[in-house]
Write a protein that holds these residues in place. Sequence first.
Motif, PDB file in Angstrom:
ATOM      1  N   TRP A  66     -10.044   8.388 -11.184  1.00  0.00           N
ATOM      2  CA  TRP A  66      -9.275   7.323 -12.040  1.00  0.00           C
ATOM      3  C   TRP A  66     -10.031   6.059 -12.027  1.00  0.00           C
ATOM      4  CZ3 TRP A  66      -4.967   7.949 -14.916  1.00  0.00           C
ATOM      5  CH2 TRP A  66      -4.196   6.734 -15.379  1.00  0.00           C
ATOM      6  N   ASN A  67     -10.322   5.450 -10.822  1.00  0.00           N
ATOM      7  CA  ASN A  67     -11.150   4.348 -10.781  1.00  0.00           C
ATOM      8  C   ASN A  67     -12.378   4.136 -11.831  1.00  0.00           C
ATOM      9  OD1 ASN A  67     -11.478   1.685  -9.528  1.00  0.00           O
ATOM     10  ND2 ASN A  67     -13.413   2.556  -9.033  1.00  0.00           N
ATOM     11  N   PHE A  68     -13.045   5.242 -11.954  1.00  0.00           N
ATOM     12  CA  PHE A  68     -14.388   5.213 -12.681  1.00  0.00           C
ATOM     13  C   PHE A  68     -14.107   5.926 -14.129  1.00  0.00           C
ATOM     14  CE2 PHE A  68     -16.157   4.723  -8.474  1.00  0.00           C
ATOM     15  CZ  PHE A  68     -16.758   3.439  -8.638  1.00  0.00           C
ATOM     16  N   LYS A  69     -12.868   6.334 -14.271  1.00  0.00           N
ATOM     17  CA  LYS A  69     -12.413   6.990 -15.492  1.00  0.00           C
ATOM     18  C   LYS A  69     -13.399   8.134 -16.056  1.00  0.00           C
ATOM     19  CE  LYS A  69     -11.287   1.981 -16.884  1.00  0.00           C
ATOM     20  NZ  LYS A  69     -11.833   1.568 -15.382  1.00  0.00           N
ATOM     21  N   VAL A  70     -13.725   8.942 -14.993  1.00  0.00           N
ATOM     22  CA  VAL A  70     -14.071  10.265 -15.119  1.00  0.00           C
ATOM     23  C   VAL A  70     -13.389  11.333 -15.924  1.00  0.00           C
ATOM     24  CG1 VAL A  70     -15.958  11.686 -14.347  1.00  0.00           C
ATOM     25  CG2 VAL A  70     -15.826   9.350 -13.374  1.00  0.00           C
ATOM     26  N   PHE A  71     -13.266  11.414 -17.029  1.00  0.00           N
ATOM     27  CA  PHE A  71     -12.299  12.573 -17.839  1.00  0.00           C
ATOM     28  C   PHE A  71     -13.088  12.963 -18.978  1.00  0.00           C
ATOM     29  CE2 PHE A  71      -9.425   9.302 -15.600  1.00  0.00           C
ATOM     30  CZ  PHE A  71      -8.953  10.084 -14.660  1.00  0.00           C
TER      31      PHE A  71
ATOM     32  N   ASN B 156       4.806  13.308 -24.067  1.00  0.00           N
ATOM     33  CA  ASN B 156       4.842  11.705 -24.787  1.00  0.00           C
ATOM     34  C   ASN B 156       3.666  11.195 -24.444  1.00  0.00           C
ATOM     35  OD1 ASN B 156       7.874  11.870 -25.331  1.00  0.00           O
ATOM     36  ND2 ASN B 156       8.246  11.477 -23.053  1.00  0.00           N
ATOM     37  N   ALA B 157       3.095  10.457 -25.586  1.00  0.00           N
ATOM     38  CA  ALA B 157       1.773  10.067 -25.389  1.00  0.00           C
ATOM     39  C   ALA B 157       1.688   8.846 -24.193  1.00  0.00           C
ATOM     40  CB  ALA B 157       1.211   9.616 -26.823  1.00  0.00           C
ATOM     41  N   ILE B 158       0.610   8.631 -23.628  1.00  0.00           N
ATOM     42  CA  ILE B 158       0.366   7.650 -22.612  1.00  0.00           C
ATOM     43  C   ILE B 158      -1.029   7.004 -23.022  1.00  0.00           C
ATOM     44  CG2 ILE B 158       0.159   6.860 -20.389  1.00  0.00           C
ATOM     45  CD1 ILE B 158       1.953   8.987 -19.565  1.00  0.00           C
ATOM     46  N   GLU B 159      -0.967   5.721 -23.366  1.00  0.00           N
ATOM     47  CA  GLU B 159      -1.929   5.069 -23.385  1.00  0.00           C
ATOM     48  C   GLU B 159      -2.308   4.107 -22.175  1.00  0.00           C
ATOM     49  OE1 GLU B 159      -4.141   1.421 -26.253  1.00  0.00           O
ATOM     50  OE2 GLU B 159      -2.249   2.237 -26.735  1.00  0.00           O
ATOM     51  N   VAL B 160      -3.511   4.173 -21.475  1.00  0.00           N
ATOM     52  CA  VAL B 160      -3.575   3.382 -20.458  1.00  0.00           C
ATOM     53  C   VAL B 160      -4.638   2.249 -20.669  1.00  0.00           C
ATOM     54  CG1 VAL B 160      -4.635   3.322 -18.057  1.00  0.00           C
ATOM     55  CG2 VAL B 160      -3.649   5.495 -18.965  1.00  0.00           C
ATOM     56  N   ILE B 161      -3.746   1.085 -20.886  1.00  0.00           N
ATOM     57  CA  ILE B 161      -4.410  -0.156 -21.305  1.00  0.00           C
ATOM     58  C   ILE B 161      -5.388  -0.505 -20.319  1.00  0.00           C
ATOM     59  CG2 ILE B 161      -4.079  -2.637 -22.216  1.00  0.00           C
ATOM     60  CD1 ILE B 161      -1.376  -1.204 -23.397  1.00  0.00           C
ATOM     61  N   ASN B 162      -4.771  -0.663 -18.848  1.00  0.00           N
ATOM     62  CA  ASN B 162      -5.641  -1.037 -17.809  1.00  0.00           C
ATOM     63  C   ASN B 162      -5.401  -0.259 -16.731  1.00  0.00           C
ATOM     64  OD1 ASN B 162      -6.479  -2.639 -15.542  1.00  0.00           O
ATOM     65  ND2 ASN B 162      -5.686  -4.517 -16.210  1.00  0.00           N
ATOM     66  N   PHE B 163      -6.324   0.507 -16.148  1.00  0.00           N
ATOM     67  CA  PHE B 163      -6.109   1.469 -15.067  1.00  0.00           C
ATOM     68  C   PHE B 163      -5.860   0.914 -13.631  1.00  0.00           C
ATOM     69  CE2 PHE B 163      -8.190   4.005 -18.402  1.00  0.00           C
ATOM     70  CZ  PHE B 163      -8.166   5.090 -18.067  1.00  0.00           C
ATOM     71  N   GLY B 164      -5.938  -0.303 -13.395  1.00  0.00           N
ATOM     72  CA  GLY B 164      -5.384  -1.139 -12.474  1.00  0.00           C
ATOM     73  C   GLY B 164      -6.769  -1.256 -11.462  1.00  0.00           C
ATOM     74  N   LYS B 165      -6.159  -2.151 -10.406  1.00  0.00           N
ATOM     75  CA  LYS B 165      -7.375  -2.513  -9.433  1.00  0.00           C
ATOM     76  C   LYS B 165      -7.081  -1.428  -8.205  1.00  0.00           C
ATOM     77  CE  LYS B 165      -8.823  -6.048  -6.256  1.00  0.00           C
ATOM     78  NZ  LYS B 165      -8.617  -7.337  -5.723  1.00  0.00           N
ATOM     79  N   TRP B 166      -8.275  -0.767  -7.992  1.00  0.00           N
ATOM     80  CA  TRP B 166      -7.989   0.151  -6.663  1.00  0.00           C
ATOM     81  C   TRP B 166      -7.622  -0.536  -5.360  1.00  0.00           C
ATOM     82  CZ3 TRP B 166     -12.552   4.199  -5.735  1.00  0.00           C
ATOM     83  CH2 TRP B 166     -12.121   5.415  -4.976  1.00  0.00           C
ATOM     84  N   ASN B 167      -6.566  -0.240  -4.799  1.00  0.00           N
ATOM     85  CA  ASN B 167      -6.048  -0.858  -3.636  1.00  0.00           C
ATOM     86  C   ASN B 167      -6.378   0.130  -2.268  1.00  0.00           C
ATOM     87  OD1 ASN B 167      -4.615  -2.086  -1.851  1.00  0.00           O
ATOM     88  ND2 ASN B 167      -2.671  -1.042  -2.201  1.00  0.00           N
ATOM     89  N   THR B 168      -7.241  -0.459  -1.642  1.00  0.00           N
ATOM     90  CA  THR B 168      -7.818   0.229  -0.222  1.00  0.00           C
ATOM     91  C   THR B 168      -6.922  -0.138   0.903  1.00  0.00           C
ATOM     92  OG1 THR B 168      -9.283  -1.507   0.081  1.00  0.00           O
ATOM     93  CG2 THR B 168     -10.185   0.241  -1.169  1.00  0.00           C
ATOM     94  N   ASP B 169      -6.057  -0.754   0.735  1.00  0.00           N
ATOM     95  CA  ASP B 169      -5.131  -1.343   1.750  1.00  0.00           C
ATOM     96  C   ASP B 169      -3.765  -0.191   1.397  1.00  0.00           C
ATOM     97  OD1 ASP B 169      -6.585  -3.209   3.062  1.00  0.00           O
ATOM     98  OD2 ASP B 169      -6.080  -4.892   1.826  1.00  0.00           O
TER      99      ASP B 169
ATOM    100  N   GLY C   1       0.011   0.915   0.483  1.00  0.00           N
ATOM    101  CA  GLY C   1       0.752   0.447  -0.740  1.00  0.00           C
ATOM    102  C   GLY C   1       0.242   1.457  -1.658  1.00  0.00           C
ATOM    103  N   PRO C   2       0.777   1.249  -3.223  1.00  0.00           N
ATOM    104  CA  PRO C   2       0.276   2.178  -4.294  1.00  0.00           C
ATOM    105  C   PRO C   2      -1.085   2.110  -4.290  1.00  0.00           C
ATOM    106  CG  PRO C   2       2.126   0.453  -4.695  1.00  0.00           C
ATOM    107  CD  PRO C   2       1.669  -0.101  -3.482  1.00  0.00           C
ATOM    108  N   ASP C   3      -1.791   3.151  -4.928  1.00  0.00           N
ATOM    109  CA  ASP C   3      -3.338   3.394  -4.975  1.00  0.00           C
ATOM    110  C   ASP C   3      -3.914   2.356  -6.114  1.00  0.00           C
ATOM    111  OD1 ASP C   3      -3.281   5.332  -3.421  1.00  0.00           O
ATOM    112  OD2 ASP C   3      -2.495   6.795  -4.714  1.00  0.00           O
ATOM    113  N   PHE C   4      -3.156   1.840  -7.038  1.00  0.00           N
ATOM    114  CA  PHE C   4      -3.851   0.950  -8.025  1.00  0.00           C
ATOM    115  C   PHE C   4      -2.513   0.052  -8.484  1.00  0.00           C
ATOM    116  CE2 PHE C   4      -6.508   4.601  -8.332  1.00  0.00           C
ATOM    117  CZ  PHE C   4      -8.091   4.096  -8.524  1.00  0.00           C
TER     118      PHE C   4
ATOM    119  N   VAL D 249       0.575   9.408 -11.095  1.00  0.00           N
ATOM    120  CA  VAL D 249      -0.466  10.308 -11.848  1.00  0.00           C
ATOM    121  C   VAL D 249      -0.987  11.509 -10.508  1.00  0.00           C
ATOM    122  CG1 VAL D 249      -2.848  10.434 -12.445  1.00  0.00           C
ATOM    123  CG2 VAL D 249      -1.729   8.431 -12.954  1.00  0.00           C
ATOM    124  N   VAL D 250      -0.947  12.740 -11.046  1.00  0.00           N
ATOM    125  CA  VAL D 250      -1.224  13.944 -10.141  1.00  0.00           C
ATOM    126  C   VAL D 250      -1.969  14.808 -10.809  1.00  0.00           C
ATOM    127  CG1 VAL D 250       1.214  13.743  -9.345  1.00  0.00           C
ATOM    128  CG2 VAL D 250       0.540  15.321 -11.153  1.00  0.00           C
ATOM    129  N   PHE D 251      -2.870  15.421  -9.741  1.00  0.00           N
ATOM    130  CA  PHE D 251      -3.713  16.637 -10.415  1.00  0.00           C
ATOM    131  C   PHE D 251      -2.769  17.666 -10.952  1.00  0.00           C
ATOM    132  CE2 PHE D 251      -6.134  20.461  -9.380  1.00  0.00           C
ATOM    133  CZ  PHE D 251      -7.198  20.127 -10.552  1.00  0.00           C
TER     134      PHE D 251
END
Length: 427
Positions: free
Chosen positions: A10-15, A26-39, A41-44, A87-89
């Motif tokens: 997800w972070n490197f947009k490898v799709f 429903n269509a989803i447009e990801v405008i900003n994938f977010g900042k990867w959170n290593t602490d 809380g939420p992942d991005f 987001v799930v596999f």
Amino acid sequence: MTEKLLQYLWNFKVFKNFDFKDIEGNAIEVINFGKWNTDAGPDFLFATIKTNNLVLSGNIELHVKSSDWIFHNHSKDPNYQNIILHVVFQNDVEIEEFNDRKIPTLELKNFIDENILWKYEKLITEDHFIPCEGIFNINSIPINFHEENILKKLDSKSQELEKNLEQSKNNFEAVLFQSLAYSFGLKVNAFIFRQIAESIDHSIINKIRQNKFQMEALLFGISGWLDSPQDEQMEIWKREFDFVKVKYQISDINFRPKFLRLRPPNFPTVRLSQLADLYYQHQNLFSKIILIKNTDELLNVFKNVQASEYWNNHFNFGKISTINQPKTLSPDFIELIILNTVLPLKYTYHKYHNEEIADEIIEFYKNLSPEKNSIIDSWKKLGIKMNHSMETQSLIYHFKSCCEEKNCLQCSIGLRLLKDPTNRGAS
């Protein structure tokens, strides 16, 4: 699939494509994938998506299975209240609260190339010198790979040195002595030599360094070797040590360096004598090496260092050797000291007030010979050629920080290998 890999993709947009749709179509447009959170809380964090003609900003949580949201007890955690996308596999269960809160779920199973999963499985399961050995190729090494590794290594080493400086009240001379002692001890005695150096108030070193016999006597005495003299020279060292010990109120501590698994030229007796000679020859050692900007000048600082005459025909106390020659520092050992001690300290000293220090230090690395060891030999078998120590130091650092720990998802080579659709590995 692991959650760590899913976050990485997800972070490197490898799709395969980005025509995302939620589980309801429903269509989803990801405008900003977010900042990867290593602490915690939420992942991005700080992500933005558009769905159903609405633009939503907030956080994104990733899971291998949608049911992991339940197993991880995120529902009751206030840190997960601003989720805009799950987001799930694989979507294995329907999460009722997402329906109530109108949070879309994106299933990525069909957007991920199976070849990536196959390659990642090989990376984390196969037992090779490096995890990617089976799919590695030289072209996967990024531009500026070695420079970036050297800077990471220097920053990591600098953090250690800054802690030592804090403990020594910002005394660079003392930290240099401790670091040099560590290097002179090699793997077997590195920590013991460092303890010896740390046990001596550095003001004492400054006071006796003009007397080589006293320097040797102090180091030998603290090592616990002078309790029972076996010859006349040992008697002299013992008298000097007893004098220094009383004069400077040195406590009774014996560190007992090891001889086992060492070649005689690397015996702690010889190395401590050489360390004493280095400080005897260079009364302002720290100031000298900090100001040097030429590799040859830096090499010359250590060029004439040798153990005292007693060690010409000795490797241990009281035992005359058939080999009779001065015990000097070998060129390889000198370069090892410069690489592991001098350059990191120069970088640490200058980095806050010399913007060009990184470039200067890298030039030192480029002017030193490539190292020879088992790690480098293994890299060579993969077809990598190394011309200087910047490349060998980079590859040693990369092996220890990434390959050895199988941190393939933090590796720039790993990223290229996973993303390369033409690389399907060896059959």
